[in-house]
Design a protein around this motif. Structure first.
Motif, PDB file in Angstrom:
ATOM      1  N   TYR A   1       0.837  -1.212   0.000  1.00  0.00           N
ATOM      2  CA  TYR A   1       0.000   0.000   0.000  1.00  0.00           C
ATOM      3  C   TYR A   1       0.862   1.248   0.000  1.00  0.00           C
ATOM      4  CZ  TYR A   1      -4.256  -2.589   1.116  1.00  0.00           C
ATOM      5  OH  TYR A   1      -5.320  -3.435   1.071  1.00  0.00           O
TER       6      TYR A   1
ATOM      7  N   ALA B   1       1.645  -6.518 -13.590  1.00  0.00           N
ATOM      8  CA  ALA B   1       1.490  -5.803 -12.316  1.00  0.00           C
ATOM      9  C   ALA B   1       0.425  -4.721 -12.437  1.00  0.00           C
ATOM     10  CB  ALA B   1       2.819  -5.196 -11.892  1.00  0.00           C
ATOM     11  N   GLN B   2       0.474  -3.987 -13.549  1.00  0.00           N
ATOM     12  CA  GLN B   2      -0.481  -2.881 -13.715  1.00  0.00           C
ATOM     13  C   GLN B   2      -1.898  -3.373 -13.956  1.00  0.00           C
ATOM     14  OE1 GLN B   2       1.469  -0.866 -16.914  1.00  0.00           O
ATOM     15  NE2 GLN B   2       2.511   0.587 -15.549  1.00  0.00           N
ATOM     16  N   ARG B   3      -2.022  -4.463 -14.714  1.00  0.00           N
ATOM     17  CA  ARG B   3      -3.366  -4.880 -15.134  1.00  0.00           C
ATOM     18  C   ARG B   3      -4.014  -5.885 -14.196  1.00  0.00           C
ATOM     19  NH1 ARG B   3      -1.564  -5.739 -21.229  1.00  0.00           N
ATOM     20  NH2 ARG B   3      -3.429  -6.995 -21.484  1.00  0.00           N
ATOM     21  N   VAL B   4      -3.203  -6.614 -13.420  1.00  0.00           N
ATOM     22  CA  VAL B   4      -3.796  -7.671 -12.591  1.00  0.00           C
ATOM     23  C   VAL B   4      -3.446  -7.547 -11.103  1.00  0.00           C
ATOM     24  CG1 VAL B   4      -4.000 -10.181 -12.279  1.00  0.00           C
ATOM     25  CG2 VAL B   4      -3.727  -9.259 -14.579  1.00  0.00           C
ATOM     26  N   LEU B   5      -2.184  -7.221 -10.793  1.00  0.00           N
ATOM     27  CA  LEU B   5      -1.727  -7.401  -9.416  1.00  0.00           C
ATOM     28  C   LEU B   5      -1.945  -6.197  -8.511  1.00  0.00           C
ATOM     29  CD1 LEU B   5       1.705  -9.137 -10.176  1.00  0.00           C
ATOM     30  CD2 LEU B   5      -0.549 -10.187  -9.933  1.00  0.00           C
ATOM     31  N   ALA B   6      -1.753  -4.987  -9.060  1.00  0.00           N
ATOM     32  CA  ALA B   6      -1.752  -3.804  -8.188  1.00  0.00           C
ATOM     33  C   ALA B   6      -2.637  -2.710  -8.772  1.00  0.00           C
ATOM     34  CB  ALA B   6      -0.329  -3.278  -8.040  1.00  0.00           C
ATOM     35  N   ASN B   7      -3.208  -1.929  -7.916  1.00  0.00           N
ATOM     36  CA  ASN B   7      -3.926  -0.737  -8.363  1.00  0.00           C
ATOM     37  C   ASN B   7      -3.060   0.475  -8.036  1.00  0.00           C
ATOM     38  OD1 ASN B   7      -5.573   1.391  -8.872  1.00  0.00           O
ATOM     39  ND2 ASN B   7      -7.363   0.552  -7.824  1.00  0.00           N
TER      40      ASN B   7
ATOM     41  N   LEU C   1      -3.379   3.405  -7.985  1.00  0.00           N
ATOM     42  CA  LEU C   1      -3.971   4.506  -7.222  1.00  0.00           C
ATOM     43  C   LEU C   1      -3.651   4.387  -5.735  1.00  0.00           C
ATOM     44  CD1 LEU C   1      -5.962   6.899  -7.729  1.00  0.00           C
ATOM     45  CD2 LEU C   1      -7.758   5.382  -6.949  1.00  0.00           C
ATOM     46  N   ILE C   2      -3.609   3.155  -5.249  1.00  0.00           N
ATOM     47  CA  ILE C   2      -3.389   2.970  -3.803  1.00  0.00           C
ATOM     48  C   ILE C   2      -2.186   2.089  -3.480  1.00  0.00           C
ATOM     49  CG2 ILE C   2      -5.795   3.333  -3.102  1.00  0.00           C
ATOM     50  CD1 ILE C   2      -5.978   0.209  -2.958  1.00  0.00           C
TER      51      ILE C   2
ATOM     52  N   LEU D   1     -12.519   3.083  -9.503  1.00  0.00           N
ATOM     53  CA  LEU D   1     -11.081   3.329  -9.352  1.00  0.00           C
ATOM     54  C   LEU D   1     -10.390   2.234  -8.555  1.00  0.00           C
ATOM     55  CD1 LEU D   1     -11.328   7.077  -8.415  1.00  0.00           C
ATOM     56  CD2 LEU D   1     -10.568   6.148 -10.598  1.00  0.00           C
ATOM     57  N   GLU D   2     -11.035   1.776  -7.480  1.00  0.00           N
ATOM     58  CA  GLU D   2     -10.447   0.734  -6.634  1.00  0.00           C
ATOM     59  C   GLU D   2     -11.592  -0.212  -6.285  1.00  0.00           C
ATOM     60  OE1 GLU D   2      -8.553  -1.642  -5.468  1.00  0.00           O
ATOM     61  OE2 GLU D   2      -9.361  -1.239  -3.501  1.00  0.00           O
TER      62      GLU D   2
ATOM     63  N   LEU E   1     -10.057   0.777 -15.618  1.00  0.00           N
ATOM     64  CA  LEU E   1      -9.829  -0.642 -15.366  1.00  0.00           C
ATOM     65  C   LEU E   1     -10.742  -1.484 -16.242  1.00  0.00           C
ATOM     66  CD1 LEU E   1      -9.641  -0.650 -11.453  1.00  0.00           C
ATOM     67  CD2 LEU E   1      -7.762  -0.496 -13.075  1.00  0.00           C
TER      68      LEU E   1
ATOM     69  N   ARG F   1     -11.848  -6.981 -14.321  1.00  0.00           N
ATOM     70  CA  ARG F   1     -11.136  -6.674 -13.077  1.00  0.00           C
ATOM     71  C   ARG F   1     -12.086  -5.971 -12.089  1.00  0.00           C
ATOM     72  NH1 ARG F   1      -5.372  -3.523 -12.517  1.00  0.00           N
ATOM     73  NH2 ARG F   1      -5.108  -3.953 -10.324  1.00  0.00           N
TER      74      ARG F   1
ATOM     75  N   ILE G   1      -6.849  11.018 -10.844  1.00  0.00           N
ATOM     76  CA  ILE G   1      -7.663  11.245  -9.647  1.00  0.00           C
ATOM     77  C   ILE G   1      -6.741  11.081  -8.433  1.00  0.00           C
ATOM     78  CG2 ILE G   1      -9.592  10.297  -8.308  1.00  0.00           C
ATOM     79  CD1 ILE G   1     -10.627  11.383 -10.884  1.00  0.00           C
ATOM     80  N   PRO G   2      -6.813  11.964  -7.421  1.00  0.00           N
ATOM     81  CA  PRO G   2      -5.946  11.774  -6.259  1.00  0.00           C
ATOM     82  C   PRO G   2      -6.337  10.532  -5.458  1.00  0.00           C
ATOM     83  CG  PRO G   2      -7.492  13.566  -5.882  1.00  0.00           C
ATOM     84  CD  PRO G   2      -7.664  13.137  -7.308  1.00  0.00           C
ATOM     85  N   PRO G   3      -5.355   9.773  -4.936  1.00  0.00           N
ATOM     86  CA  PRO G   3      -5.673   8.537  -4.223  1.00  0.00           C
ATOM     87  C   PRO G   3      -6.471   8.767  -2.950  1.00  0.00           C
ATOM     88  CG  PRO G   3      -3.323   9.054  -4.047  1.00  0.00           C
ATOM     89  CD  PRO G   3      -3.910  10.002  -5.035  1.00  0.00           C
TER      90      PRO G   3
ATOM     91  N   VAL H   1     -10.212   7.585  -2.316  1.00  0.00           N
ATOM     92  CA  VAL H   1     -10.615   6.184  -2.122  1.00  0.00           C
ATOM     93  C   VAL H   1     -10.482   5.800  -0.653  1.00  0.00           C
ATOM     94  CG1 VAL H   1     -10.052   3.807  -2.725  1.00  0.00           C
ATOM     95  CG2 VAL H   1      -9.920   5.578  -4.441  1.00  0.00           C
TER      96      VAL H   1
ATOM     97  N   ILE I   1     -10.531   2.698   2.288  1.00  0.00           N
ATOM     98  CA  ILE I   1     -10.346   1.256   2.459  1.00  0.00           C
ATOM     99  C   ILE I   1     -11.059   0.873   3.756  1.00  0.00           C
ATOM    100  CG2 ILE I   1      -8.669  -0.605   2.716  1.00  0.00           C
ATOM    101  CD1 ILE I   1      -8.350   0.784   0.037  1.00  0.00           C
TER     102      ILE I   1
END
Lengths: 160, 792
Positions: free
Chosen positions: A90, A138-144, A146-147, B140-141, B190, B194, B280-282, B285, B287
């Protein structure tokens, strides 16, 4: 001021146990038309910092983090012979609910010293891959992005 | 020494119009020029600039998300037909709320004014229901966004009246097609697959960990949701009838309880009032942390029963600013922001005040109860902290380390928003039949069963715990193999009573693409029809409306929203079903880098709740016994516009289904009686895919076969495609035992109800026209098509 010790604990399934999540990740990657992947495995990562020594961290790992029937643990940087790895953590400031629960559970173990915890994941990949494919995975499946941040490591060879 | 963190003054007094607009964009305030000018005018009267705390508080309170400014706007609306045009002034919120006022049901206990709608259940108990959306964060998430969506609506139920116990979660999702070409997605968007997996996992993990069954919902797939998915999360709660109302009194302490405050979720409310775009700023979002919310839930219900607080609300969009601001309405409040427990130090006062960190509730506690409340919360390992006091001042005063960082007149905060005046129009489409050259009926049925909108959602349903709490009577899947779909969920919430609660939903955006008025009618009808299928009482239905629309700055899109609202009003009145709660989520559109906008299809979700006296007198959709007769209740018409059949053949236009409430109501009332008399062995409504899909689902659930003749279908039964695939409303397939045939037919005398066939022991569905076989399908063929279409 005392120096804070940092420890990384890796938790993963025993080889004889089917890792459903790893299978799901493999399928998701294949759905992205990436076919050169042979095998995936996943480890959960726990990063501790505070007044800790190896004995305490081992106790936390054994008593708290691992299901002893199906899982194993090891301390130190996660790596597998011949595998690419991607660590996902994170970004700073994002709520890490599992880390908060782990902190509370460490307190419940009777260990009262201040401990900081972060949780992450490490994915290991075998196959005919390169950094650009791994970045795409990593970009498309593993991690977002944004966070989460991710870090790719090239295959590690075990010295004999 | 700790560094002092202070409020910043924001220059508005000297700002020209373009600077005001820039300011709004820079701080993600989502206020337009008229609103920024109102802010400027207020502070000009005070003779000073606002602080960051004050400006952010106003933006949150006035956000579309919190105050529904479009729904409250005066809209100059024009409806344009082929040779006519009519104009009227409409306030959308008024159109909806007048339904409840006019129907004036005495069992509606609390409507539109609290965190959820509340209806009477048994004498001592009441039922609260709320459905929320969490669209932008989920796009986004997906995992965190959907998880906090369900977490948020659970807190709405905890914060209604003096708090209700959550007993059911519902979930309805709209996604882009799962096979959407990835190369066509712009950067930052996305892939639907996903989003689908993330959203389902988020709802699953939050709901399951909270120990609340998730047992009703729907999933729609349409290219219009590729850029903006929709995530509707609902929660039903059970509460003592004497805990429905709350009242804050001057002198009550403001207590924040639950999770700590961090930077997560800052600007969530204003962000949800804007379009999605790149970068967009994180921080928007959040959690979730379900374990914290579970502990909070348990201790709150204890505190409620000990009467330790006088009022409660959740910290949702806008965080403390919204929760405390709402509770202080009509009074005033003084808040000491440094007392708010933080996840990490050195947050700015405005960040503490605005943060949308999850799992927090705000309580109004009489000073004499403070000690008992805090000690109870601590005994359950839940943080609870006094952060201020309500006072009879008319002002909201924010202090940080002794210094005033914000001071706002509550009257201005809640009444100062300039009323919007908007223009809208809608071109009423011509309703014409479209003819398709198709005779391969069997292949068409198989393809329809594979349609992701129609196909089994078992891979999603099975991930949710729909049994926890042990109250689920009719479950999401029914039949001996638990393979057929149920129309609604039935709960038995009380251990000492047979009384039940029935919950269902209605959604079909395809109809809205032709006519939103018809869509509204169909959604209202479908939700009630689903209730009736399982034994719900059509005369005791309460509705919830959730509108998700695109760019309502476009007068044509706004016009379609108004047309939908009018449908909601007319059909709810016609069915005698009041609205008890609702929510709108507007601006669901994606801004392309070139400035153009892609809006979602206008989408309405109607959720329905009904109360029944005896859960034993309910009914599932799976066929029960060979030899039983099959009836079709309700007329079938040439209404294929917006149908899945037309969608399969990429056919546009056609006559969209429109409910006939008078006829439908008569059928529903009789069906309710027949189910209560136990003459009905199975019942399923005809919706997406029409009659043949509904019958296939019944066959699948029961594992018995069926033989039907289309010539016996009431209504326009001349054309095979109409009989099989029309999505006319008000229709039910009903299985009746031979010994009840006479009584059943007598009950329905004079209504469009015909025997169309019989349940057979062979596992085959055979369809005839005037005695001649058109096609047959084996149970295996139906199962392979329906169950194999969606994969995880």
């Amino acid at each position: 001021m005392k120096k804070k010790d940092k420890w990384l604990v890796e938790v993963f399934y025993r080889p004889e146990v089917v890792d459903g999540q790893a299978e799901a990740i493999k399928k998701a990657i294949e759905e992205e038309s990436i076919t050169s992947l042979e095998k995936v495995s996943i480890s959960l990562l726990y990063r501790f910092s505070g007044q800790l020594d190896r004995t305490i961290v081992t106790r936390i790992a054994k008593e708290l983090l691992v299901d002893r029937i199906s899982q194993l643990y090891r301390l130190g940087n996660p790596r597998r012979p011949g595998a690419w790895s991607v660590q996902v953590w994170y970004k700073l400031g994002v709520t890490d609910a599992a880390a908060e629960t782990t902190k509370q559970a460490i307190f419940d173990l009777g260990l009262n010293g201040p401990v900081e915890v972060a949780t992450g994941r490490c994915y290991f990949f075998w196959g005919n891959l390169n950094k650009s494919i791994l970045t795409s995975i990593a970009q498309r499946v593993l991690a977002n992005a944004l966070i989460e941040d991710f870090q790719i490591s090239s295959p590690w060879s075990q010295k004999k | 020494m700790k560094p002092r963190v202070q409020a910043k003054e924001i220059e508005v007094l000297q700002a020209a119009d373009e600077q005001l607009v820039f300011l709004s964009q820079k701080h993600l305030l989502s206020l337009d020029l008229v609103e920024m000018k109102a802010v400027k005018k207020y502070f000009t009267q005070l003779g000073r600039n606002p602080t960051d705390c004050e400006l952010e508080t106003i933006a949150q309170t006035w956000s579309e998300h919190c105050v529904h400014r479009t729904f409250k706007a005066l809209i100059d609306y024009q409806e344009i037909g082929c040779q006519w045009r009519k104009s009227e002034k409409v306030i959308c919120l008024k159109e909806i709320s007048q339904v409840t006022k006019r129907l004036n049901k005495r069992w509606c206990l609390s409507v539109f004014k609290d965190n959820a709608g509340v209806i009477a259940f048994t004498g001592e108990w009441a039922i609260a229901f709320k459905v929320e959306t969490h669209n932008h964060p989920s796009a986004l998430e997906p995992y965190g966004g959907a998880g906090t969506g369900i977490g948020g609506v659970i807190r709405d139920i905890l914060g209604v009246g003096l708090g209700a116990k959550p007993i059911l979660n519902t979930d309805v999702f709209c996604f882009g097609p799962l096979d959407f070409p990835p190369e066509e997605l712009p950067e930052g968007v996305l892939h639907p697959r996903r989003i689908f997996k993330g959203v389902v996992s988020g709802v699953r993990d939050y709901g399951n960990r909270m120990g609340i069954p998730t047992a009703n919902g729907s999933i729609i797939f349409d290219p219009g949701y590729v850029y903006n998915c929709l995530v509707f999360c609902g929660t039903l709660g059970l509460m003592p009838a004497d805990k429905v109302f709350k009242e804050v009194k001057s002198g009550d302490l403001i207590v924040v309880a639950g999770g700590r405050t961090g930077r997560d979720g800052i600007h969530g409310a204003t962000f949800s009032s804007a379009s999605l775009k790149k970068d967009i700023p994180p921080s928007v979002v959040q959690i979730g942390h379900p374990i914290v919310e579970k502990k909070l839930l348990d201790v709150l219900l204890k505190a409620r029963d000990l009467n330790l607080y006088r009022a409660i609300t959740d910290c949702g969009a806008g965080g403390l600013s919204s929760a405390v601001g709402e509770m202080a309405k009509g009074l005033g409040a003084m808040v000491h922001l440094e007392k708010v427990p933080l996840k990490y130090p050195e947050m700015m006062p405005w960040e503490i005040w605005l943060s949308e960190s999850q799992e927090r509730m705000v309580l109004a506690v009489p000073p004499e109860k403070e000690k008992s409340l805090i000690s109870l919360f601590h005994s359950e390992d839940v943080e609870a902290t006094v952060i201020g006091q309500f006072e009879n001042s008319g002002w909201l005063v924010l202090k940080y380390q002794g210094e005033i960082v914000g001071q706002l007149d509550l009257n201005f905060l809640h009444q100062g928003l300039p009323k919007r005046k908007l223009k809208a129009f809608f071109q009423v489409p011509e309703s014409k039949s479209v003819f398709l050259e198709n005779t391969d009926w069997k292949e068409t049925v198989v393809q329809l069963l594979c349609d992701p909108v129609i196909a089994s959602k078992e891979i999603v349903i099975r991930q949710y715990d729909h049994e926890v709490q042990g109250q689920t009577i009719i479950k999401p899947l029914s039949g001996v193999e638990q393979a057929g779909p149920s129309d609604a969920v039935v709960l038995k919430p009380l251990s000492d009573s047979l009384a039940g609660v029935v919950v269902s939903c209605g959604i079909n955006p395809s109809y809205g693409q032709i006519d939103p008025y018809a869509m509204a009618g169909c959604c209202v009808e479908e939700s009630i029809r689903n209730l009736v299928c399982v034994g719900g009482d059509p005369c005791r239905v309460a509705l919830l409306d959730n509108f998700c629309w695109g760019n309502t700055a476009d007068p044509e899109l706004l016009g379609s929203l108004v047309r939908c609202v009018k449908g909601c009003r007319d059909f709810a009145l016609a069915y005698g079903a009041p609205y008890i709660s609702g929510k709108d989520s507007l601006n669901n559109f994606y801004r392309r880098p070139d400035g153009s906008a892609i809006s979602i299809p206008g989408t309405l979700l109607i959720s329905a709740v009904s109360v029944i006296p005896d859960v034993r007198k309910t009914c599932s959709s799976d066929l029960k016994r060979p030899g039983n007769y099959l009836y079709l209740c309700g007329e079938t018409r040439d209404e294929l516009g917006g149908s899945r059949y037309y969608h399969l053949f990429h056919c546009q236009g056609g006559k969209v289904p429109i409910p006939r409430p008078e006829e439908s109501k008569r059928v529903m009332k009789k069906l309710y009686q027949a189910i209560r008399k136990r003459w009905v062995k199975a019942c399923h409504d005809c919706s997406e895919g029409g009659f043949i899909v509904a019958l296939s689902e019944m066959v699948l659930g029961g594992t018995w076969g069926a033989e039907v003749d289309l010539t016996k279908i009431p209504g326009d039964n001349g054309k095979v495609e109409t009989c099989l695939f029309s999505e006319s409303q008000g229709r039910f397939i009903v299985e009746v035992a031979q010994e009840h045939q006479e009584k059943f037919e007598e009950l329905f005398h004079g209504l469009p109800v015909n025997m169309i066939g019989q349940v057979i022991p062979e596992s085959t569905l055979t369809v005839r026209m005037a005695g001649k076989e058109l096609f047959h399908l084996s149970l295996g063929e139906i199962a392979r098509a329906w169950q194999g279409a969606l994969s995880w």
